[in-house]
Scaffold this motif. Structure first.
Motif, short mmCIF file in Angstrom:
data_model
loop_
_atom_site.label_atom_id
_atom_site.label_comp_id
_atom_site.label_asym_id
_atom_site.label_seq_id
_atom_site.Cartn_x
_atom_site.Cartn_y
_atom_site.Cartn_z
N ASP A 48 0.83 -1.21 0.00
CA ASP A 48 0.00 0.00 0.00
C ASP A 48 0.87 1.26 0.00
N LEU A 49 1.94 1.22 0.78
CA LEU A 49 2.85 2.36 0.85
C LEU A 49 3.58 2.57 -0.48
N VAL A 50 3.99 1.47 -1.11
CA VAL A 50 4.64 1.57 -2.42
C VAL A 50 3.69 2.20 -3.44
N GLY A 51 2.44 1.70 -3.45
CA GLY A 51 1.45 2.24 -4.37
C GLY A 51 1.18 3.71 -4.13
N ALA A 52 1.03 4.08 -2.85
CA ALA A 52 0.75 5.48 -2.51
C ALA A 52 1.92 6.38 -2.87
N THR A 53 3.13 5.88 -2.67
CA THR A 53 4.32 6.67 -2.98
C THR A 53 4.40 7.02 -4.46
N ASN A 54 3.92 6.11 -5.30
CA ASN A 54 3.93 6.35 -6.74
C ASN A 54 2.97 7.45 -7.17
N LEU A 55 2.05 7.83 -6.28
CA LEU A 55 1.03 8.81 -6.65
C LEU A 55 1.39 10.23 -6.24
N PRO A 57 4.54 13.39 -5.87
CA PRO A 57 5.83 13.78 -6.44
C PRO A 57 6.98 13.39 -5.51
N GLY A 58 8.16 13.28 -6.10
CA GLY A 58 9.35 13.01 -5.30
C GLY A 58 9.97 11.66 -5.61
N PRO A 59 11.16 11.41 -5.09
CA PRO A 59 11.87 10.14 -5.32
C PRO A 59 11.20 8.99 -4.57
N ASN A 60 10.75 7.99 -5.30
CA ASN A 60 9.94 6.92 -4.72
C ASN A 60 10.63 6.19 -3.56
N SER A 61 11.88 5.77 -3.78
CA SER A 61 12.52 4.97 -2.75
C SER A 61 12.82 5.79 -1.50
N THR A 62 13.19 7.06 -1.67
CA THR A 62 13.46 7.91 -0.52
C THR A 62 12.18 8.13 0.28
N GLU A 63 11.07 8.32 -0.41
CA GLU A 63 9.79 8.50 0.27
C GLU A 63 9.36 7.22 0.98
N MET A 64 9.74 6.07 0.43
CA MET A 64 9.43 4.81 1.11
C MET A 64 10.18 4.71 2.43
N THR A 65 11.41 5.21 2.48
CA THR A 65 12.14 5.19 3.74
C THR A 65 11.40 6.02 4.79
N MET A 66 10.84 7.16 4.34
CA MET A 66 10.11 8.04 5.26
C MET A 66 8.82 7.37 5.74
N HIS A 67 8.12 6.71 4.83
CA HIS A 67 6.92 5.96 5.23
C HIS A 67 7.26 4.91 6.27
N ASN A 309 -1.42 -1.19 -6.57
CA ASN A 309 -0.38 -2.09 -6.06
C ASN A 309 0.10 -3.06 -7.14
N ILE A 310 -0.83 -3.63 -7.87
CA ILE A 310 -0.42 -4.57 -8.93
C ILE A 310 0.29 -3.80 -10.04
N ALA A 311 -0.13 -2.56 -10.26
CA ALA A 311 0.56 -1.72 -11.25
C ALA A 311 1.98 -1.40 -10.81
N ALA A 312 2.16 -1.15 -9.50
CA ALA A 312 3.49 -0.85 -8.98
C ALA A 312 4.42 -2.05 -9.18
N VAL A 313 3.90 -3.26 -8.94
CA VAL A 313 4.70 -4.47 -9.18
C VAL A 313 5.06 -4.57 -10.67
N ALA A 314 4.07 -4.27 -11.54
CA ALA A 314 4.30 -4.34 -12.99
C ALA A 314 5.37 -3.35 -13.42
N VAL A 315 5.34 -2.15 -12.84
CA VAL A 315 6.34 -1.13 -13.18
C VAL A 315 7.73 -1.58 -12.74
N ILE A 316 7.81 -2.21 -11.56
CA ILE A 316 9.10 -2.73 -11.09
C ILE A 316 9.61 -3.82 -12.04
N VAL A 317 8.71 -4.68 -12.52
CA VAL A 317 9.10 -5.71 -13.49
C VAL A 317 9.61 -5.06 -14.77
N ALA A 318 8.93 -3.99 -15.21
CA ALA A 318 9.36 -3.29 -16.42
C ALA A 318 10.77 -2.72 -16.25
#
Length: 369
Positions: A48-55, A57-67, A309-318
């Protein structure tokens, strides 16, 4: 400092020091450390956090650390985790920026990157398997994931792909339940302020970029080309060298801003650029994080988030597919990738740091052959 804050500082300083390979690899390492090893949250909530982070602005992985920091220790944890993850990259980049300003070239690190990239592929692959198991909840979500992966691979921007998948999931749920819902997103309005080229102007340039930067950190380069190269503040060669530094330093690729800030105005320019590029992310995550559990309670928003969430996984696969084409160029890189995949799937408790360091070492040795 509390025990939880010390745990967060130690973990994210480590990840910030070894997290090579871009946002997908960083998130994969976080999932391994936080969900699998420490069990600080469930796989579903991490997704859920990964999906929300994609929505936002900002660097996704850095924002995940904050979450993750907020989940563990509230707003203090958010700040400690974010700063700890950013600090190693910023420190290394400042040293390289100083060397570059003095000697006019970037140190040679290609032999190590040669081995790190195939190793990172294995780390991402392992995370994809774990995240996909939680994200796939129905046949419809599988179909949506395949479609998202396909359109991402043919060049559709990841944000468009994510939103489209989310809206499709919401539409499917609405049709099944014969109800309607509405989701709206308000854009941010930016105003240009005329300033002389000082640290304040550098801060403002990077604050603007940090406020509207969607997707991965690599989108940053297009923004900087428009903001700095086209206006004559930076040469394209300097930008390309900054990109190279962002690629081979660990942690967030947005540490590129630190390098550019140094070229524009020395140490204070580097500090201003770093604060400007990362500050919006701290604000966005602080506002968004408390809302995610509440949003999950709505069946409509839940359907939207499942699709995201499933889209976030798909983007990671891409990203994994594209990275594989770039990294796996000969038998040596295939061998490093194969050994790394065996390691992550057989030795499941092995720290990601050893995979990265092992890949770097093998890469260096094999370039001598």
């Amino acid at each position: 400092m509390s025990i939880k804050l010390k745990e967060l500082a130690k973990l994210f300083l480590k990840l910030g020091s070894i997290a090579f390979g871009g946002p997908a690899a960083h998130i994969a390492m976080m999932e391994n450390e936080i969900v699998k090893k420490r069990k600080w949250m469930t796989s579903q909530h991490f997704l859920d956090l990964v999906g929300a982070t994609n929505l936002i602005p900002g660097p996704n992985s850095t924002e995940m650390t904050m979450h993750c920091g907020h989940e563990r220790a509230g707003w203090k944890g958010l700040i400690v985790a974010g700063v700890s993850f950013i600090l190693p990259a910023v420190t290394i980049t400042m040293i390289l920026a100083w060397l570059y300003a003095k000697y006019g070239e970037v140190p040679a690190v290609l032999p190590y990157i040669y081995g790190i990239q195939p190793a990172v592929i294995a780390i991402i692959l392992a995370a994809v398997f774990r995240l996909a198991k939680k994200a796939i909840k129905s046949t419809e979500l599988i179909v949506l994931g395949v479609i998202t992966l396909s359109i991402t691979l043919i060049g559709v921007h990841e944000i468009i792909a994510l939103f489209s998948c989310g809206l499709a999931g919401l539409l499917l749920y609405t049709v099944r339940n014969r109800k309607n819902t509405l989701n709206s997103f308000s854009p941010f309005l930016l105003f240009h302020i005329a300033l002389s080229l000082t640290s304040l102007k550098v801060f403002w340039i990077f604050l603007k970029v940090g406020t509207v930067l969607y997707g991965s950190g690599y989108v940053l380069f297009a923004f900087l080309d428009a903001e700095l190269v086209n206006t004559g503040l930076l040469t394209r060669q300097q930008l390309m060298d900054a990109v190279a530094v962002g690629q081979f330093t660990p942690g967030p690729v947005l540490s590129t801003a630190t390098f550019i800030g140094w070229q524009l105005n020395g140490f204070w320019g580097a500090l201003a650029a770093t604060l400007g590029i990362f500050l919006p992310s701290f604000v966005f995550v602080a506002l968004l994080n408390p809302l995610i559990p509440k949003l999950r309670k709505s069946p409509y928003i839940s359907a939207f988030m499942d699709a995201i969430n499933i889209a976030a996984v798909a983007v990671i696969v891409a990203v994994l597919v594209e990275m594989s084409f770039e990294a796996l160029v000969d038998w040596k890189t295939f061998m490093i990738a194969s050994l790394s995949i065996i390691a992550v799937f057989i030795f499941k408790k092995l720290n990601s740091a050893f995979i990265v360091l092992g890949g770097a070492g093998l890469g260096y040795l094999l370039t001598l052959v």
